[in-house]
Design a protein around this motif. Structure first.
Motif, mmCIF file in Angstrom:
data_model
loop_
_atom_site.group_PDB
_atom_site.id
_atom_site.type_symbol
_atom_site.label_atom_id
_atom_site.label_comp_id
_atom_site.label_asym_id
_atom_site.label_seq_id
_atom_site.Cartn_x
_atom_site.Cartn_y
_atom_site.Cartn_z
ATOM 1 N N THR A 1 14.425 -27.539 -19.461
ATOM 2 C CA THR A 1 15.116 -28.402 -20.002
ATOM 3 C C THR A 1 14.091 -29.648 -20.243
ATOM 4 N N LEU A 2 13.656 -29.724 -19.500
ATOM 5 C CA LEU A 2 11.490 -31.055 -19.629
ATOM 6 C C LEU A 2 11.847 -31.284 -20.746
ATOM 7 N N THR B 1 15.540 -23.166 -17.895
ATOM 8 C CA THR B 1 14.005 -23.199 -17.034
ATOM 9 C C THR B 1 13.839 -24.807 -16.302
ATOM 10 N N PHE B 2 13.418 -25.368 -15.310
ATOM 11 C CA PHE B 2 13.048 -26.602 -15.006
ATOM 12 C C PHE B 2 12.452 -26.948 -16.524
ATOM 13 N N MET C 1 20.600 -29.041 -11.618
ATOM 14 C CA MET C 1 20.346 -27.462 -11.355
ATOM 15 C C MET C 1 21.456 -27.080 -10.836
ATOM 16 N N GLU D 1 8.152 -24.163 -10.229
ATOM 17 C CA GLU D 1 7.773 -23.800 -11.721
ATOM 18 C C GLU D 1 6.788 -24.345 -12.154
ATOM 19 N N ILE E 1 18.071 -34.466 -14.683
ATOM 20 C CA ILE E 1 18.253 -32.643 -14.724
ATOM 21 C C ILE E 1 18.490 -32.389 -13.731
ATOM 22 N N LEU F 1 10.321 -36.976 -10.785
ATOM 23 C CA LEU F 1 11.436 -36.581 -10.075
ATOM 24 C C LEU F 1 11.802 -37.329 -8.033
ATOM 25 N N PHE G 1 18.510 -24.645 -15.140
ATOM 26 C CA PHE G 1 18.566 -26.543 -14.869
ATOM 27 C C PHE G 1 19.352 -27.298 -16.594
ATOM 28 N N ILE H 1 17.717 -33.530 -9.906
ATOM 29 C CA ILE H 1 16.692 -33.251 -9.561
ATOM 30 C C ILE H 1 15.672 -34.350 -9.685
ATOM 31 N N LYS I 1 11.336 -24.044 -5.498
ATOM 32 C CA LYS I 1 11.879 -24.137 -6.548
ATOM 33 C C LYS I 1 11.311 -24.769 -7.437
ATOM 34 N N ILE I 2 11.675 -26.145 -7.205
ATOM 35 C CA ILE I 2 10.748 -26.803 -8.735
ATOM 36 C C ILE I 2 9.136 -26.761 -9.148
#
Length: 109
Positions: free
Chosen positions: A105-106, A101-102, A75, A19, A73, A38, A82, A60, A15-16
């Motif tokens: 959020t980043l 979303t990731f 999830m 994205e 981060i 990560l 996220f 994550i 999933k990560i």
């Protein structure tokens, strides 16, 4: 009690990566390097800062994976949302809130 549809580590990782879509050089105001920050996804229990309830989330990314300090981060596997978390000065995992979303959020970090 086993939850239906629990995600595996591989599913979370996929999933990560989907994205990120090959954009490994993306960063944010904190200078996060995706390849370094990560982490292998792991389920952890966090205290929700807004409600004092506990919530189980996938960890994550860590802003500082060597020291485990800074923002994280996380999830929610049920919603796919996220959010951000931190470790308190009492060494407690604290969930701050969801940011989408990731990549959103980043950016919010």
């Amino acid at each position: 009690m086993v939850k239906l549809g629990e995600m595996t580590i591989d599913e979370v990782t996929q999933k990560i990566e989907k994205e990120i879509n090959g954009q490994w050089l993306l960063s944010n105001a904190h200078g996060v390097d995706l390849r370094r920050c990560l982490v292998n996804p792991i389920k952890k229990t966090y205290q929700d800062i807004a409600s004092d309830d506990s919530i189980e989330l996938w960890l994550i990314l860590e802003e500082n994976p060597e020291t485990h300090s800074g923002y994280k981060i996380v999830m929610d596997e049920e919603t796919g949302d996220f959010g951000l978390a931190i470790i308190s000065d009492k060494n407690e995992d604290i969930f701050i809130g969801f940011y989408g979303t990731f990549l959103e959020t980043l950016e919010a970090m």
